[in-house]
Motif scaffolding. Structure first.
Motif, PDB file in Angstrom:
ATOM      1  N   TRP A 203     -10.654   3.984  -1.427  1.00  0.00           N
ATOM      2  CA  TRP A 203     -10.026   4.479  -0.197  1.00  0.00           C
ATOM      3  C   TRP A 203     -10.177   5.993  -0.057  1.00  0.00           C
ATOM      4  O   TRP A 203      -9.981   6.682  -1.052  1.00  0.00           O
TER       5      TRP A 203
ATOM      6  N   PHE B   8      -0.183   8.185   4.113  1.00  0.00           N
ATOM      7  CA  PHE B   8       1.154   8.778   3.931  1.00  0.00           C
ATOM      8  C   PHE B   8       1.326  10.110   4.674  1.00  0.00           C
ATOM      9  O   PHE B   8       2.375  10.747   4.565  1.00  0.00           O
TER      10      PHE B   8
ATOM     11  N   PRO C 209       3.052  14.296   2.712  1.00  0.00           N
ATOM     12  CA  PRO C 209       1.858  15.090   2.430  1.00  0.00           C
ATOM     13  C   PRO C 209       1.027  15.252   3.705  1.00  0.00           C
ATOM     14  O   PRO C 209       1.435  14.751   4.766  1.00  0.00           O
TER      15      PRO C 209
ATOM     16  N   GLY D 232      -0.424  14.414  -3.004  1.00  0.00           N
ATOM     17  CA  GLY D 232      -0.052  13.162  -3.665  1.00  0.00           C
ATOM     18  C   GLY D 232       0.468  13.358  -5.086  1.00  0.00           C
ATOM     19  O   GLY D 232       0.725  14.490  -5.534  1.00  0.00           O
TER      20      GLY D 232
ATOM     21  N   ASP E  40      -6.208  17.015  -5.202  1.00  0.00           N
ATOM     22  CA  ASP E  40      -5.664  15.648  -5.087  1.00  0.00           C
ATOM     23  C   ASP E  40      -6.810  14.667  -5.363  1.00  0.00           C
ATOM     24  O   ASP E  40      -7.975  14.998  -5.169  1.00  0.00           O
TER      25      ASP E  40
ATOM     26  N   ALA F  58       0.819  -1.213   0.000  1.00  0.00           N
ATOM     27  CA  ALA F  58       0.000   0.000   0.000  1.00  0.00           C
ATOM     28  C   ALA F  58       0.853   1.264   0.000  1.00  0.00           C
ATOM     29  O   ALA F  58       0.390   2.330  -0.405  1.00  0.00           O
TER      30      ALA F  58
ATOM     31  N   HIS G 282      -7.550  11.969  -3.822  1.00  0.00           N
ATOM     32  CA  HIS G 282      -8.139  11.381  -2.619  1.00  0.00           C
ATOM     33  C   HIS G 282      -8.876  12.444  -1.817  1.00  0.00           C
ATOM     34  O   HIS G 282      -8.531  13.621  -1.886  1.00  0.00           O
TER      35      HIS G 282
ATOM     36  N   ASP H  92      -2.589   2.886   5.966  1.00  0.00           N
ATOM     37  CA  ASP H  92      -1.879   3.294   4.758  1.00  0.00           C
ATOM     38  C   ASP H  92      -0.873   4.418   4.986  1.00  0.00           C
ATOM     39  O   ASP H  92      -0.891   5.451   4.303  1.00  0.00           O
TER      40      ASP H  92
ATOM     41  N   HIS I 148      -2.999  16.045   3.815  1.00  0.00           N
ATOM     42  CA  HIS I 148      -4.454  16.240   3.915  1.00  0.00           C
ATOM     43  C   HIS I 148      -5.254  15.085   4.523  1.00  0.00           C
ATOM     44  O   HIS I 148      -6.395  15.285   4.910  1.00  0.00           O
TER      45      HIS I 148
ATOM     46  N   TYR J 234       1.899  10.076  -7.954  1.00  0.00           N
ATOM     47  CA  TYR J 234       2.762   8.896  -7.856  1.00  0.00           C
ATOM     48  C   TYR J 234       3.312   8.408  -9.182  1.00  0.00           C
ATOM     49  O   TYR J 234       4.118   7.492  -9.217  1.00  0.00           O
TER      50      TYR J 234
ATOM     51  N   GLU K 261      -2.834   5.469  -8.613  1.00  0.00           N
ATOM     52  CA  GLU K 261      -3.889   5.577  -7.610  1.00  0.00           C
ATOM     53  C   GLU K 261      -5.177   6.144  -8.193  1.00  0.00           C
ATOM     54  O   GLU K 261      -6.261   5.628  -7.979  1.00  0.00           O
TER      55      GLU K 261
HETATM   56  N1  Q9C Z   1      -3.524   0.997  -3.728  1.00  0.00           N
HETATM   57  C1  Q9C Z   1      -2.091  10.940  -0.768  1.00  0.00           C
HETATM   58  O1  Q9C Z   1      -2.246  10.951  -1.964  1.00  0.00           O
HETATM   59  N2  Q9C Z   1      -4.021   3.965  -0.235  1.00  0.00           N
HETATM   60  N3  Q9C Z   1      -2.338   9.851  -0.042  1.00  0.00           N
HETATM   61  C2  Q9C Z   1      -3.088   3.210  -0.982  1.00  0.00           C
HETATM   62  C3  Q9C Z   1      -2.794   1.349  -2.564  1.00  0.00           C
HETATM   63  C4  Q9C Z   1      -3.547   5.141   0.409  1.00  0.00           C
HETATM   64  C5  Q9C Z   1      -2.818   8.667  -0.676  1.00  0.00           C
HETATM   65  C6  Q9C Z   1      -3.670   1.939  -1.491  1.00  0.00           C
HETATM   66  C7  Q9C Z   1      -3.464   6.324  -0.493  1.00  0.00           C
HETATM   67  C8  Q9C Z   1      -3.022   7.542   0.260  1.00  0.00           C
HETATM   68  C9  Q9C Z   1      -1.575  12.129  -0.054  1.00  0.00           C
END
Ligand code: Q9C
Ligand code: ZN
Length: 627
Positions: free
Chosen positions: A203, A144, A132, A303, A172, A22, A174, A92, A134, A305, A272
């Motif tokens: 998520w 994270f 990060p 975020g 972002d 994750a 998320h 996570d 939020h 990635y 993501e």
């Molecule tokens: N597929 C930010 O973008 N879930 N955080 C990961 C893996 C957590 C994202 C699952 C994603 C957190 C700041």
């Protein structure tokens, strides 16, 4: 007034130390590639380098609990096993002996940026940070995130600089639930977030992220959630949400400061987000926010990635902050069904809180449309995850050219196009020279004071036979020139007196008494973006109902089109507008219209009717799932 860039390599010095699928995507390279891209493109050198600092306990306690802070403080001394165990308390996220230090720097970076903007050292800026922020909550790390950089920055700005209203835009992919919880009952902070939701399957899978979670108590209406229920959203979907939800509400809210949770996992290629918006879109999103709050905008990395898409998106954001015109928008076919449904749901959930949404066409979302596909869905195949490299763009060296009489002082930041001796032809030949230089991209934009706007427009059309011109006319004039109706010109005419019925798809009269910012956001912008002009011709005649700040906002917003090529024609009676117009054209922030300019019922209804009528031709105007 420059752009701050806050960065410190120290924030690359922590990483995942054990196996956790994750968390593998959150790497130090995210920061190094973003910074290197800014250096390589020459953007970093144009910014005001601003050092980070460590946030103090008091800074962190603005949002977090003493217990949580004390717990995180112990992590630098933990063994690997202790760290793993500590990590298990949260979802996570991972800890590392150096993450507490970096988290303090990340908060401190956001606060340094707020300081630089609020003290007037710079106009705006960006902080490149890790970790990060939020997702982190009062007493919990998450996703994270350790400390909530942006939430702390908002409280800090309110406390230290007596800032009243803060707008937080979270683009972002998320949901920043930590930011939402920090301000859910607080009407002084408007939190906007769009996020991959998939009907609560994605998520962090919270009921609190849906469109009907609008805030609590006094804060009701000050949380705006836009759930994306399908993947593959594109530029049109993002722009539609800005035009029809965020911007109208933002102008009504009238923030004193804008903070952006600038995550780029909402861009194409991100593992993501799985969305399809291109990095270019962030130049536009940034541009559209840059005239709120007198230009005071602080973007803080969240975020992102996919290292390629992330670094391009960061560059395009900073490029806009620096005042470069955004690249021509691409790929705007109109929002998909799933996006429209989200837009409709959000607008109707917020109808009772915002007058700009009060008269939104009331139709409950039907569950038929929930089964309709997102246009992007089929596109998220590997082959489609290739996007064009953002064009290496060179903005013209000269910004604003002016054709004005000799007795008028040339406004600051402009240069004068000399006029010939013969007064009768001089304006016209100077105007022709100006148009030519715009076409050759020698100058970005221009301004002319003319005795007869209608004749001047005809003159410009005569010199731009092959170009798509967007003509925006402001004021009560009957004498618009015979407008070419060949699709080479789109005319939008704002007037307070009733005008002709639309003659064709390419002439759009807008008759409103107030609510001009709302019309600019939810009518003019979608039309303009979809039309994608080569040149914007903005004209002003006396007897208009648009005040100076609304006019400046219009000048600012329109510079997001046509690579910034805007030509403003002002009729002689409106000489007082030359200075303020030149100032906006040369990149100064527009003044704010103020919260009082909220539209009345009659105007919003008229606007909605007009939008509705035009949706068949202009898909970006749609705001409901069933059109
Ligand atoms: N597929 C930010 O973008 N879930 N955080 C990961 C893996 C957590 C994202 C699952 C994603 C957190 C700041
Ligand atoms: Zn994210």
């Amino acid at each position: 007034m420059g752009t701050a860039l806050v960065f410190d390599e120290e924030m690359t010095r922590y990483k995942l130390l054990w196996f956790d699928p994750a968390c593998v995507i959150e790497t130090p390279e995210r920061l190094t590639v973003s910074h290197e891209a800014l250096v390589r493109t020459g953007l970093a050198a144009r910014c005001v380098p601003t050092p980070v600092r460590e946030a103090s306990d008091d800074d962190i306690l603005l949002v977090h609990s003493k217990e949580y802070l004390e717990a995180v403080k112990k992590t630098p001394y933990m063994t690997l096993d202790d760290l793993k165990e500590f990590t298990l308390n949260y979802g996570d996220v991972y800890f590392h002996p150096n993450i507490y230090h970096c988290a303090k720097l990340a908060v401190g970076a956001a606060l340094q940026l707020v300081d630089a903007v609020m003290t007037g050292k710079v106009r705006n800026g960006m902080a490149l940070v890790r970790p990060p922020g939020h997702h982190s909550m009062r007493s919990a790390a998450s996703g994270f995130c350790v400390f909530n950089n942006v939430a702390i920055a908002a409280k800090y700005a309110q406390q230290k600089y007596a800032v009243q209203r803060v707008l937080i835009v979270d683009w972002d992919i998320h949901h920043g639930q930590g930011v939402q919880y920090a301000f859910e009952d607080d009407p002084s902070v408007l939190y906007f977030s769009w996020h991959r939701y998939e009907h609560q399957e994605f998520w962090p899978k919270l009921r609190d992220s849906d469109y009907d979670c609008v805030g609590k108590d006094k804060g009701a209406g000050f949380t705006i959630n836009v759930p994306w229920n399908k993947i593959g959203m594109q530029n049109s979907d993002y722009l539609a949400v800005f035009c029809h939800v965020l911007l109208p509400v933002a102008y009504e809210f009238c923030p004193d400061l804008v903070l952006v949770c600038a995550g780029f996992d909402s861009a194409i290629g991100d593992p993501e987000g799985e969305m399809c918006a291109t990095p270019d879109i962030f130049a536009h999103l940034t541009h559209l926010l840059m005239n709120l709050a007198g230009g005071k905008l602080c973007a803080v990395l969240e975020g992102g990635y996919n290292l390629t898409s992330l670094s391009q998106s960061v560059c395009l954001t900073v490029q806009s902050l620096l005042g470069d015109p955004p690249p021509r928008p691409t790929d705007l076919q109109g929002p998909c069904q799933s996006a429209l449904e989200s837009i409709q749901c959000v607008r109707s959930a917020h109808r009772k809180y915002w007058s700009c949404l009060q008269h939104a066409v009331q139709r409950p979302p039907s569950d038929v449309s929930t089964k309709l596909e997102a246009h992007g869905e089929a596109r998220v195949s590997k082959a489609d995850l290739v996007w064009p490299q953002p064009a290496r763009h060179l903005p013209p060296a000269l910004c604003t050219a002016a054709v004005i009489p000799e007795d008028l002082l040339c406004p600051l930041g402009c240069f004068r196009i000399p006029r010939e001796q013969d007064v009768a032809v001089s304006t016209w030949s100077s105007l022709a020279a100006l148009v030519g230089r715009l076409q050759r991209n020698e100058i970005r934009n221009g301004l002319a004071l003319v005795s007869d706007v209608s004749m001047a427009m005809a003159h410009v059309f005569g010199h731009t036979p092959k170009q798509r011109v967007l003509a925006v006319c402001v004021g009560d004039t009957e004498a618009l020139p015979g407008l070419p109706e060949d699709g080479k010109t789109l005319t939008v005419h704002f007037s307070k007196e009733a005008l002709d019925k639309p003659r064709c798809k390419y002439y759009i009269p807008v008759c409103l008494k107030k609510g001009l910012m709302q019309a600019a956001c939810s009518l003019l912008l979608p039309l303009s973006y979809q039309y994608d002009p080569d040149l914007v011709l903005l004209t002003r005649v006396p007897g208009s109902h648009m005040d100076q700040s609304e006019w400046q906002q219009l000048v600012g917003l329109l510079q997001g089109l046509a690579g910034g090529h805007v030509l403003v024609l002002i009729q002689e009676g409106e000489k007082a507008l030359v200075g303020p117009t030149a100032s906006s054209l040369s990149g100064s922030p527009a003044s704010s219209p103020g919260p009082l300019s909220a539209p009345g019922a009659e105007d919003i209804e008229a606007l909605e009717r007009l939008k509705y009528r035009l949706t068949t031709d202009w898909k970006l105007l749609q705001t409901s799932g069933e059109c």
